[in-house]
Design a protein around this motif. Structure first.
Motif, mmCIF file in Angstrom:
data_model
loop_
_atom_site.group_PDB
_atom_site.id
_atom_site.type_symbol
_atom_site.label_atom_id
_atom_site.label_comp_id
_atom_site.label_asym_id
_atom_site.label_seq_id
_atom_site.Cartn_x
_atom_site.Cartn_y
_atom_site.Cartn_z
ATOM 1 N N UNK A 51 -21.969 -6.704 44.838
ATOM 2 C CA UNK A 51 -22.090 -8.055 44.308
ATOM 3 C C UNK A 51 -20.924 -8.970 44.581
ATOM 4 N N UNK A 52 -20.809 -10.452 45.406
ATOM 5 C CA UNK A 52 -19.718 -10.771 45.270
ATOM 6 C C UNK A 52 -19.963 -12.601 45.043
ATOM 7 N N UNK A 53 -19.655 -12.757 43.518
ATOM 8 C CA UNK A 53 -19.512 -14.416 43.769
ATOM 9 C C UNK A 53 -19.849 -14.668 41.932
ATOM 10 N N UNK A 54 -19.633 -16.367 41.714
ATOM 11 C CA UNK A 54 -18.866 -16.763 41.179
ATOM 12 C C UNK A 54 -20.629 -15.924 39.655
ATOM 13 N N UNK A 55 -20.273 -15.747 38.677
ATOM 14 C CA UNK A 55 -20.582 -15.296 37.893
ATOM 15 C C UNK A 55 -21.563 -16.269 36.677
ATOM 16 N N UNK A 56 -23.170 -16.652 37.555
ATOM 17 C CA UNK A 56 -24.285 -17.559 36.882
ATOM 18 C C UNK A 56 -25.134 -17.658 36.192
ATOM 19 N N UNK A 57 -26.478 -18.005 35.646
ATOM 20 C CA UNK A 57 -27.461 -17.532 35.935
ATOM 21 C C UNK A 57 -28.065 -18.177 37.408
ATOM 22 N N UNK A 58 -27.423 -18.846 38.247
ATOM 23 C CA UNK A 58 -27.888 -18.994 39.195
ATOM 24 C C UNK A 58 -27.955 -18.052 40.722
ATOM 25 N N UNK A 59 -27.447 -17.197 40.529
ATOM 26 C CA UNK A 59 -26.283 -16.615 41.060
ATOM 27 C C UNK A 59 -27.217 -15.104 40.984
ATOM 28 N N UNK A 60 -27.716 -14.644 39.579
ATOM 29 C CA UNK A 60 -28.892 -13.697 38.515
ATOM 30 C C UNK A 60 -28.324 -12.366 39.021
ATOM 31 N N UNK A 61 -26.505 -12.019 38.599
ATOM 32 C CA UNK A 61 -26.202 -10.877 38.767
ATOM 33 C C UNK A 61 -27.009 -9.459 37.956
ATOM 34 N N UNK A 62 -28.019 -10.309 36.768
ATOM 35 C CA UNK A 62 -28.680 -9.318 35.497
ATOM 36 C C UNK A 62 -29.864 -8.636 37.221
ATOM 37 N N UNK A 63 -30.676 -9.256 37.983
ATOM 38 C CA UNK A 63 -30.946 -8.380 38.078
ATOM 39 C C UNK A 63 -30.466 -7.330 39.366
#
Length: 180
Positions: free
Chosen positions: A1-13
């Motif tokens: 995954x590439x991008x800002x670590x934020x709730x909207x980017x949902x890396x947790x999923x």
């Protein structure tokens, strides 16, 4: 995954997807590039759930190209991704896209044609996408090839004109869908 670590980017999923794959006996790793407000929370989750040998946080990277060349899959889990540059880049570098059915992603990724789509928040659906890709390697290779060709056709040379045409087509499609 590439991008800002934020709730909207949902890396947790994506992290939870890898966690379930490991629990199912499927070796998987995840590289997360970027930084942001959720970084500590995500790293704490990874530590707490003994996932540190499977999840790598790289921080910000100036040139993701070389990294992408070593990856198999790109997750696009965003709540409301606009015209996702990371999606197009991942397609170009032959990463299988697994994206949520939210925002603009379904306009770029056609399920089982140029990638795989899952229902946002449904980790089992994400896991099913990975298992499908593994169990159907020939079809997966075709999706990757088609996605790359599609990205080149739609998003190279005269990019601004192509983006405008693409957005106009999507807006018209949305209007048609609402009126049907």
């Amino acid at each position: 995954m590439v991008g800002t670590l934020s709730k909207n980017k949902r890396q947790i999923e994506a992290i939870q997807c890898v966690e379930k794959l490991i629990a199912d006996g499927i070796l998987a790793t995840l590289t997360i590039c970027g930084s942001g407000l959720q970084e500590n929370e995500l790293k704490n989750y990874v530590r707490k759930n003994n996932l540190t040998k499977y999840i790598d946080f790289t921080g910000n990277i100036n040139n993701v190209t070389e990294l992408r060349k070593t990856m198999d899959v790109a997750f696009v889990c965003s709540t409301n991704e606009a015209l996702g540059r990371v999606t197009v880049e991942a397609s170009y570098y032959e990463n299988l896209i697994i994206g949520s059915r939210n925002g603009f992603t379904p306009y770029i990724v056609k399920d089982k044609k140029t990638g795989l789509l899952y229902e946002q928040g449904n980790i089992d659906d994400m896991v099913s996408c990975i298992k499908f890709a593994i169990e159907n390697m020939d079809q997966t290779k075709e999706m990757i090839k088609f996605a790359k060709n599609d990205a080149i056709k739609k998003f190279s040379k005269n990019i601004s004109v192509k983006i405008e045409d693409f957005l106009s087509h999507c807006i018209e499609q949305e209007r048609t869908d609402r009126c049907a």
